[in-house]
Design a protein around this motif. Structure first.
Motif, short mmCIF file in Angstrom:
data_model
loop_
_atom_site.label_atom_id
_atom_site.label_comp_id
_atom_site.label_asym_id
_atom_site.label_seq_id
_atom_site.Cartn_x
_atom_site.Cartn_y
_atom_site.Cartn_z
N LEU A 185 -18.26 62.41 25.95
CA LEU A 185 -17.75 63.21 27.21
C LEU A 185 -19.06 64.29 27.76
N ALA A 186 -19.61 64.77 27.04
CA ALA A 186 -20.82 65.19 27.58
C ALA A 186 -21.67 64.74 28.34
N GLN A 187 -22.13 63.75 27.50
CA GLN A 187 -23.51 63.39 28.71
C GLN A 187 -22.67 62.39 30.04
N LEU A 188 -21.45 62.10 30.02
CA LEU A 188 -21.06 61.12 31.25
C LEU A 188 -21.31 61.87 32.86
N PRO A 189 -21.55 61.03 33.75
CA PRO A 189 -21.54 61.53 34.98
C PRO A 189 -20.60 61.99 36.03
N PRO A 190 -20.43 62.51 36.32
CA PRO A 190 -19.31 63.35 37.34
C PRO A 190 -18.15 61.65 38.12
N VAL A 191 -17.18 61.24 37.88
CA VAL A 191 -16.57 60.01 38.22
C VAL A 191 -15.56 60.75 39.49
N PRO A 192 -16.00 60.09 40.73
CA PRO A 192 -15.03 60.20 41.80
C PRO A 192 -13.41 60.38 40.96
N LEU A 193 -12.37 61.45 42.48
CA LEU A 193 -11.56 60.81 42.50
C LEU A 193 -10.67 60.32 43.28
N PRO A 194 -9.90 60.21 42.96
CA PRO A 194 -9.13 57.92 43.52
C PRO A 194 -8.71 59.07 45.14
N PRO A 195 -9.52 57.89 45.72
CA PRO A 195 -8.79 58.28 47.46
C PRO A 195 -7.35 57.95 47.60
N PRO A 196 -6.22 58.24 48.98
CA PRO A 196 -5.79 58.60 49.35
C PRO A 196 -4.88 57.06 49.03
N PRO A 197 -3.67 56.29 48.29
CA PRO A 197 -3.37 54.91 48.67
C PRO A 197 -3.02 54.44 49.67
N SER A 198 -3.88 53.41 49.59
CA SER A 198 -3.50 52.87 50.78
C SER A 198 -3.53 50.97 50.95
N ALA A 199 -3.53 49.71 51.26
CA ALA A 199 -3.51 48.48 51.04
C ALA A 199 -4.79 48.30 50.18
N GLU A 200 -6.29 49.06 51.08
CA GLU A 200 -7.32 48.54 50.46
C GLU A 200 -7.35 49.10 48.44
N ILE A 232 3.95 52.55 49.83
CA ILE A 232 3.47 53.72 48.56
C ILE A 232 2.44 52.36 48.13
N PRO A 233 1.66 51.57 48.83
CA PRO A 233 0.89 50.61 47.91
C PRO A 233 0.23 51.09 46.60
N THR A 234 0.72 50.45 45.52
CA THR A 234 1.09 50.35 43.84
C THR A 234 0.63 49.07 42.84
N VAL A 235 -0.37 49.31 42.29
CA VAL A 235 -0.76 49.31 41.17
C VAL A 235 -0.38 49.93 40.06
N ILE A 236 -0.79 48.25 39.06
CA ILE A 236 -0.17 49.24 37.04
C ILE A 236 -1.35 49.28 36.05
N ARG A 237 -2.20 49.71 36.18
CA ARG A 237 -3.64 49.64 35.57
C ARG A 237 -3.23 49.73 34.01
N ALA A 238 -2.92 48.86 33.00
CA ALA A 238 -2.90 48.78 31.58
C ALA A 238 -3.82 48.57 30.56
N ILE A 239 -3.87 49.67 29.97
CA ILE A 239 -4.99 49.49 29.06
C ILE A 239 -4.34 49.28 27.41
N GLY A 240 -4.28 48.86 26.02
CA GLY A 240 -4.48 48.31 25.23
C GLY A 240 -2.30 47.08 25.03
N PRO A 241 -2.28 46.96 25.63
CA PRO A 241 -1.38 45.59 25.32
C PRO A 241 -2.29 44.51 25.33
N ASP A 242 -1.32 43.12 24.92
CA ASP A 242 -2.81 42.08 24.97
C ASP A 242 -1.50 41.64 26.26
N PRO A 243 -3.00 41.35 26.98
CA PRO A 243 -2.38 40.16 28.31
C PRO A 243 -1.98 39.21 28.46
#
Length: 372
Positions: A185-200, A232-243
């Motif tokens: 983790l200490a070696q990773l570059p900064p990650v930008p914060l997520p933008p305001p929710p929009s269609a894009e 509020i446009p929304t997506v659900i990002r799922a890590i772990g379950p078998d797709p």
């Protein structure tokens, strides 16, 4: 002191890697001298025979992992000398099997009692009533004989005190840390914060864990509908379950398994792109995924069930809802938190510097104060 669990404490694959990350942090701070490498899979044949015998004697097939036969055979793999002084910190309430040699000191660090596992996770139905009571009585005696019983959550501590009658003076709560490699983790570059929710760039709700159903995945689909109604446009990002085992839904974006150790940069970037992590489980002893989100500065949405409340120390970490909230209630809270968006960004800015609170190094410091 050595760390012991129902498996190999030195293996990344054991219990979602929790023993290994605890062991590594404990070795650095001098709490541990090592961890035991036990292999329960070597006892599978014996387990099948034991369970078959249970069918004939009790009518119920199950519970080998709670038996004296299992715990004694498992610990025998380590070839520990019973006449030599030894200190063990155990993740498994029935390991070592009580009574243990008088030259040993045993303390526990658990996420749940066996009573809670059998009742809340439904596995108790596989055990005969008399055998179940026998198991719980052995666990009670083990807690009585232990130096300390340390729990990851207040939920488990309450069970140790109320269900097992253990003196509260020897029961402690130390929340676990994020199962993430701090060196990487200490070696990773900064990650930008997520933008305001929009269609894009829709609002990103994150799901982390293998068990989609138990950990509240279906509720997130309801929440998506409520957020859509609020524009509020929304997506659900799922890590772990078998797709392949997930429902087809326009908002659900399955990512499959992501190896946190070999693909750390991708895992971290994904979590930090979420607006909120989530955990709306039907049963949950703790929730290491919550600590991983907080370690990476991501606020959480969860409900106050089981050990989950102990994963969020205060309101700066997100929001705890009453058990099984309505989708409308959670959607209203999200809408209010996002408006104005500068307020949401300010909350993230306050959370990020607190990262060390959610590490195993911080947990080991607390454990050391209790055990040494």
């Amino acid at each position: 002191m050595k760390l012991v669990c129902c498996g190999d404490a030195t293996d990344l694959a054991t219990w979602s890697s929790t023993p290994l990350f605890l062991l590594q942090a404990g070795l650095k701070q001098g709490l541990f001298q090592g961890g035991l490498a036990l292999h329960p899979q070597q006892l599978r044949r014996r387990g099948r025979l034991w369970n078959l015998k249970q069918v004939f004697t009790t009518g119920k097939a199950g519970g080998f992992q709670y038996s004296r036969t299992f715990t004694r055979a498992l610990l025998a793999q380590a070839r520990l000398a019973p006449d030599q002084p030894l200190a063990l910190l155990s993740h498994f309430p029935l390991l070592p099997c009580h009574p243990w040699p008088t030259s040993w000191r045993v303390d526990y660090y658990i996420d749940a009692t066996t009573q809670q596992v059998l009742a809340d996770y439904g596995s108790g139905d596989r055990l005969a009533t008399a055998y179940r009571q026998q198991v719980l009585e052995r666990e009670r005696r083990a807690y009585q004989a232990a130096g300390a019983v340390i729990c990851m959550a207040q939920w488990a501590a309450d069970s140790v005190i109320n269900d097992y009658g253990i003196n509260p003076a020897k029961v402690h709560v130390v929340p676990g840390g994020a199962n993430l490699d701090e060196g990487q983790l200490a070696q990773l570059p900064p990650v930008p914060l997520p933008p305001p929710p929009s269609a894009e760039h829709p609002l990103r709700l994150g799901f982390l864990g293998k068990e989609w159903q138990r950990k509240g995945g279906p509720f997130l689909l309801e929440l998506w509908g409520a957020l859509q109604q609020r524009g509020i446009p929304t997506v659900i990002r799922a890590i772990g379950p078998d797709p392949a085992k997930l429902p087809a839904h326009p908002a659900l974006q399955p990512l499959g398994f992501v190896n946190k150790q070999r693909d750390t940069a991708r895992f971290v970037a994904e979590l930090r792109s979420w607006h909120f992590g989530t955990l709306f489980s039907d049963a949950e002893a703790f929730g290491i995924s919550n600590r991983e989100c907080l370690r990476l500065g991501v606020p959480l949405l969860a409900h106050a069930l089981g050990g989950i409340p102990s994963t969020l120390p205060d309101a700066g970490c997100g929001q705890l809802f009453a058990v099984h909230p309505s989708a409308a209630e959670v959607a209203d809270w999200i809408a209010a938190r996002l408006s104005p968006y500068a307020g949401y960004l300010a909350c993230r800015a306050k959370l990020a510097p607190r990262w060390r609170e959610f590490t195993w190094a911080a947990a080991v410091e607390q454990l050391t104060q209790i055990l040494i």
